[in-house]
Design a protein around this motif. Structure first.
Motif, PDB file in Angstrom:
ATOM      1  N   ASP A 130       0.821  -1.210   0.000  1.00 48.98           N
ATOM      2  CA  ASP A 130       0.000   0.000   0.000  1.00 48.98           C
ATOM      3  C   ASP A 130       0.853   1.256   0.000  1.00 48.98           C
ATOM      4  O   ASP A 130       1.853   1.355   0.718  1.00 48.98           O
ATOM      5  CB  ASP A 130      -0.905  -0.007   1.232  1.00 48.98           C
ATOM      6  N   GLY A 131       0.437   2.218  -0.813  1.00 53.83           N
ATOM      7  CA  GLY A 131       1.164   3.476  -0.936  1.00 53.83           C
ATOM      8  C   GLY A 131       0.761   4.496   0.094  1.00 53.83           C
ATOM      9  O   GLY A 131       0.530   5.665  -0.239  1.00 53.83           O
ATOM     10  N   ASP A 132       0.655   4.048   1.361  1.00 58.19           N
ATOM     11  CA  ASP A 132       0.304   4.940   2.471  1.00 58.19           C
ATOM     12  C   ASP A 132      -1.051   5.612   2.232  1.00 58.19           C
ATOM     13  O   ASP A 132      -1.180   6.838   2.263  1.00 58.19           O
ATOM     14  CB  ASP A 132       1.396   5.985   2.689  1.00 58.19           C
ATOM     15  N   SER A 133      -2.070   4.776   1.991  1.00 57.71           N
ATOM     16  CA  SER A 133      -3.427   5.280   1.746  1.00 57.71           C
ATOM     17  C   SER A 133      -3.929   6.079   2.946  1.00 57.71           C
ATOM     18  O   SER A 133      -3.605   5.769   4.104  1.00 57.71           O
ATOM     19  CB  SER A 133      -4.380   4.113   1.479  1.00 57.71           C
ATOM     20  N   ASP A 134      -4.758   7.090   2.667  1.00 55.67           N
ATOM     21  CA  ASP A 134      -5.345   7.859   3.757  1.00 55.67           C
ATOM     22  C   ASP A 134      -6.770   7.415   4.067  1.00 55.67           C
ATOM     23  O   ASP A 134      -7.503   8.112   4.771  1.00 55.67           O
ATOM     24  CB  ASP A 134      -5.296   9.361   3.456  1.00 55.67           C
ATOM     25  N   ASP A 135      -7.180   6.255   3.515  1.00 54.06           N
ATOM     26  CA  ASP A 135      -8.457   5.658   3.901  1.00 54.06           C
ATOM     27  C   ASP A 135      -8.160   4.362   4.661  1.00 54.06           C
ATOM     28  O   ASP A 135      -7.081   4.197   5.223  1.00 54.06           O
ATOM     29  CB  ASP A 135      -9.348   5.420   2.676  1.00 54.06           C
ATOM     30  N   ASP A 136      -9.115   3.430   4.699  1.00 53.25           N
ATOM     31  CA  ASP A 136      -8.949   2.208   5.494  1.00 53.25           C
ATOM     32  C   ASP A 136      -8.451   1.022   4.668  1.00 53.25           C
ATOM     33  O   ASP A 136      -8.707  -0.134   5.021  1.00 53.25           O
ATOM     34  CB  ASP A 136     -10.296   1.841   6.145  1.00 53.25           C
ATOM     35  N   THR A 137      -7.727   1.267   3.591  1.00 53.77           N
ATOM     36  CA  THR A 137      -7.280   0.181   2.718  1.00 53.77           C
ATOM     37  C   THR A 137      -6.496  -0.878   3.484  1.00 53.77           C
ATOM     38  O   THR A 137      -6.764  -2.083   3.357  1.00 53.77           O
ATOM     39  CB  THR A 137      -6.411   0.731   1.578  1.00 53.77           C
ATOM     40  N   ARG A 138      -5.516  -0.473   4.265  1.00 57.50           N
ATOM     41  CA  ARG A 138      -4.668  -1.439   4.964  1.00 57.50           C
ATOM     42  C   ARG A 138      -5.464  -2.240   5.997  1.00 57.50           C
ATOM     43  O   ARG A 138      -5.283  -3.452   6.122  1.00 57.50           O
ATOM     44  CB  ARG A 138      -3.492  -0.722   5.639  1.00 57.50           C
ATOM     45  N   GLU A 139      -6.355  -1.561   6.734  1.00 54.34           N
ATOM     46  CA  GLU A 139      -7.153  -2.257   7.742  1.00 54.34           C
ATOM     47  C   GLU A 139      -8.086  -3.277   7.100  1.00 54.34           C
ATOM     48  O   GLU A 139      -8.221  -4.418   7.585  1.00 54.34           O
ATOM     49  CB  GLU A 139      -7.962  -1.240   8.559  1.00 54.34           C
ATOM     50  N   VAL A 140      -8.736  -2.887   6.011  1.00 53.01           N
ATOM     51  CA  VAL A 140      -9.652  -3.800   5.325  1.00 53.01           C
ATOM     52  C   VAL A 140      -8.895  -5.000   4.771  1.00 53.01           C
ATOM     53  O   VAL A 140      -9.348  -6.145   4.874  1.00 53.01           O
ATOM     54  CB  VAL A 140     -10.405  -3.063   4.187  1.00 53.01           C
ATOM     55  N   ALA A 141      -7.722  -4.752   4.210  1.00 54.97           N
ATOM     56  CA  ALA A 141      -6.925  -5.839   3.651  1.00 54.97           C
ATOM     57  C   ALA A 141      -6.526  -6.834   4.737  1.00 54.97           C
ATOM     58  O   ALA A 141      -6.593  -8.059   4.530  1.00 54.97           O
ATOM     59  CB  ALA A 141      -5.692  -5.277   2.954  1.00 54.97           C
TER      60      ALA A 141
ATOM     61  N   ASP B 206       7.054   6.103  -3.219  1.00 53.05           N
ATOM     62  CA  ASP B 206       5.810   6.505  -3.862  1.00 53.05           C
ATOM     63  C   ASP B 206       5.706   5.855  -5.233  1.00 53.05           C
ATOM     64  O   ASP B 206       6.710   5.621  -5.909  1.00 53.05           O
ATOM     65  CB  ASP B 206       5.744   8.038  -4.025  1.00 53.05           C
ATOM     66  N   GLY B 207       4.468   5.600  -5.663  1.00 52.97           N
ATOM     67  CA  GLY B 207       4.235   5.125  -7.016  1.00 52.97           C
ATOM     68  C   GLY B 207       4.088   3.619  -7.106  1.00 52.97           C
ATOM     69  O   GLY B 207       4.661   2.860  -6.313  1.00 52.97           O
ATOM     70  N   LYS B 208       3.319   3.184  -8.105  1.00 54.34           N
ATOM     71  CA  LYS B 208       3.050   1.764  -8.301  1.00 54.34           C
ATOM     72  C   LYS B 208       4.319   0.987  -8.631  1.00 54.34           C
ATOM     73  O   LYS B 208       4.514  -0.133  -8.147  1.00 54.34           O
ATOM     74  CB  LYS B 208       2.019   1.598  -9.423  1.00 54.34           C
ATOM     75  N   GLY B 209       5.169   1.550  -9.459  1.00 57.32           N
ATOM     76  CA  GLY B 209       6.385   0.854  -9.850  1.00 57.32           C
ATOM     77  C   GLY B 209       7.282   0.568  -8.660  1.00 57.32           C
ATOM     78  O   GLY B 209       7.799  -0.549  -8.496  1.00 57.32           O
ATOM     79  N   GLN B 210       7.460   1.558  -7.799  1.00 57.29           N
ATOM     80  CA  GLN B 210       8.284   1.358  -6.613  1.00 57.29           C
ATOM     81  C   GLN B 210       7.644   0.334  -5.688  1.00 57.29           C
ATOM     82  O   GLN B 210       8.344  -0.489  -5.065  1.00 57.29           O
ATOM     83  CB  GLN B 210       8.482   2.694  -5.890  1.00 57.29           C
ATOM     84  N   ALA B 211       6.310   0.330  -5.611  1.00 56.21           N
ATOM     85  CA  ALA B 211       5.602  -0.624  -4.760  1.00 56.21           C
ATOM     86  C   ALA B 211       5.848  -2.055  -5.219  1.00 56.21           C
ATOM     87  O   ALA B 211       6.106  -2.947  -4.403  1.00 56.21           O
ATOM     88  CB  ALA B 211       4.108  -0.311  -4.774  1.00 56.21           C
TER      89      ALA B 211
ATOM     90  N   ALA C 101       7.816  -4.899  -3.072  1.00 60.95           N
ATOM     91  CA  ALA C 101       7.078  -6.086  -2.649  1.00 60.95           C
ATOM     92  C   ALA C 101       7.788  -7.366  -3.036  1.00 60.95           C
ATOM     93  O   ALA C 101       7.738  -8.363  -2.302  1.00 60.95           O
ATOM     94  CB  ALA C 101       5.673  -6.062  -3.250  1.00 60.95           C
ATOM     95  N   LEU C 102       8.468  -7.368  -4.195  1.00 56.46           N
ATOM     96  CA  LEU C 102       9.155  -8.580  -4.646  1.00 56.46           C
ATOM     97  C   LEU C 102      10.267  -8.994  -3.695  1.00 56.46           C
ATOM     98  O   LEU C 102      10.673 -10.168  -3.682  1.00 56.46           O
ATOM     99  CB  LEU C 102       9.710  -8.371  -6.050  1.00 56.46           C
ATOM    100  N   GLU C 103      10.741  -8.068  -2.867  1.00 56.10           N
ATOM    101  CA  GLU C 103      11.773  -8.415  -1.901  1.00 56.10           C
ATOM    102  C   GLU C 103      11.227  -9.301  -0.783  1.00 56.10           C
ATOM    103  O   GLU C 103      11.994  -9.996  -0.103  1.00 56.10           O
ATOM    104  CB  GLU C 103      12.374  -7.133  -1.300  1.00 56.10           C
TER     105      GLU C 103
ATOM    106  N   ASP D 155       8.790   4.383 -11.251  1.00 58.37           N
ATOM    107  CA  ASP D 155       8.110   4.528  -9.966  1.00 58.37           C
ATOM    108  C   ASP D 155       6.593   4.590 -10.107  1.00 58.37           C
ATOM    109  O   ASP D 155       5.874   4.150  -9.214  1.00 58.37           O
ATOM    110  CB  ASP D 155       8.597   5.796  -9.250  1.00 58.37           C
ATOM    111  N   GLY D 156       6.093   5.142 -11.191  1.00 59.30           N
ATOM    112  CA  GLY D 156       4.659   5.364 -11.321  1.00 59.30           C
ATOM    113  C   GLY D 156       3.955   4.363 -12.205  1.00 59.30           C
ATOM    114  O   GLY D 156       4.276   3.171 -12.256  1.00 59.30           O
ATOM    115  N   PHE D 157       2.945   4.873 -12.957  1.00 57.31           N
ATOM    116  CA  PHE D 157       2.115   4.019 -13.797  1.00 57.31           C
ATOM    117  C   PHE D 157       2.851   3.487 -15.021  1.00 57.31           C
ATOM    118  O   PHE D 157       2.294   2.663 -15.745  1.00 57.31           O
ATOM    119  CB  PHE D 157       0.869   4.800 -14.262  1.00 57.31           C
ATOM    120  N   THR D 158       4.061   3.938 -15.248  1.00 61.01           N
ATOM    121  CA  THR D 158       4.809   3.426 -16.403  1.00 61.01           C
ATOM    122  C   THR D 158       5.432   2.059 -16.129  1.00 61.01           C
ATOM    123  O   THR D 158       6.125   1.515 -16.980  1.00 61.01           O
ATOM    124  CB  THR D 158       5.930   4.412 -16.807  1.00 61.01           C
TER     125      THR D 158
END
Length: 336
Positions: free
Chosen positions: A64-75, A88-93, A97-99, A193-196
């Protein structure tokens, strides 16, 4: 200007595909990690996780990219392992995560509820036949309201550009539903880092000769309560620029050749103007003439550099294929 390496690979890939059908092995759900990058997906992430659980995929990692809603709790409530990414960004995430993933196969999917967990088995099956990377083609079965007209046009334009620049047909390079082996992922040089990240994955698969296939999947409209993090014009422009810049190492003939042609063309236009001014009015433009000559000379040099770079890239790919073949033969001898 197609990628010469991709054209050379075509026949070899057909041969490898025949071999793959003879080396099918079963992949259990325990060997697969479902990786879900998220940012403010509290409205949908629970259903996505439950959908994969229902199909037997219980090893779910949400980064999770440090969401400001309840994403982590729900997961967490739905049984997923949750990682809060450090950057930050999907690519960095995805890279981070692969680590933490120790199983040999990864099924990557967005957490917005647009992809169907029922397609998971179909996504994994090509890996059992020896493929290393699988892309889900959203256009094969897409809901009418799943993608705005502008987004659809942009996606098709980017796919055509990818085919032209990088010389491979992947149908839907921006798809967020992918399956791959962790070994193949480690061979890729990723820094997006991002959507690319999807674009970079596709380019790197071509560049490193990763055995890739495309399968049809279903794609649904985003639920009304879920908001997109994508900005079509901004992110679309970033993706197009990424496609072009990544050609520097994957298809240098196109990259440097296009710059060279642009330099020659601009220098030629200036030269025509200087010549016209001289013939029509007997006016000399020495500075413009120097600029024109410099632009043409630079363009020719870039074009020549592109040709030489393309030869080096092709030679490198040939050497890499030979080394990989030697490694495979050595492993087969050791197994015997």
């Amino acid at each position: 200007m197609e990628n010469d390496g991709a054209r050379v690979d075509a026949v070899e890939r057909e041969t490898e595909a025949l071999v793959m059908t003879e080396t099918t092995r079963d992949i259990s759900a325990e060997e697969v990690c479902v990786l879900i990058p998220t940012l403010n997906e509290a409205a949908t992430i629970g259903d996505v996780i439950e959908g994969f659980h229902e199909h037997g995929y219980t090893n779910v990692v949400v980064v999770d990219g440090d969401s400001d809603d309840d994403t982590r709790e729900v997961a967490r409530e739905h049984g997923a392992q949750v990682i809060t990414q450090s950057g930050d960004g999907k690519g960095q995430a995805v890279r981070e995560a692969l680590e933490y993933i120790t199983v040999p196969y990864v099924l990557m999917v967005d957490g917005d509820g647009t992809y169907d967990p029922a397609d998971a088995d179909a996504m994994i099956e090509p890996l059992a036949r020896g493929y290393e990377h699988v892309i889900g083609n959203r256009f094969a079965d897409m809901d009418d309201d799943a993608m705005a007209a502008l987004n659809g046009f942009g996606n098709r334009l980017i796919n055509r550009s990818f085919r032209f620049v990088h010389g491979a047909e992947y149908d839907d390079i921006l798809s967020g539903y992918r399956a791959f082996t962790t070994d193949s992922f480690e061979r890729l040089s990723l820094d997006s880092d991002g959507f690319t990240i999807e674009t970079e994955l596709a380019v790197e698969c071509v560049k490193h000769g990763v055995d890739t296939t495309v399968i049809p999947i279903s794609y649904s409209a985003r639920p009304e309560e879920s908001e997109t993090n994508l900005h079509p014009l901004k992110d679309g422009g970033t993706i197009v620029l990424a496609l072009y810049s990544l050609a520097k190492t994957n298809n240098p003939l196109f990259y440097f050749g296009s710059l060279g042609v642009a330099g020659i063309a601009s220098g030629g236009v200036i030269a025509m103007y200087v010549l016209w001014q001289w013939v029509q009015y007997q006016q000399g433009h020495e500075i413009l003439a120097i600029v024109s000559a410099a632009a043409i000379l630079l363009g020719v040099q870039l074009l020549m550099f592109g040709v030489l770079s393309d030869m080096l890239v092709t030679l490198h790919r040939e050497q890499r294929r030979r080394l990989e073949q030697i490694t495979r033969n050595a492993r087969e001898r050791d197994d015997d």
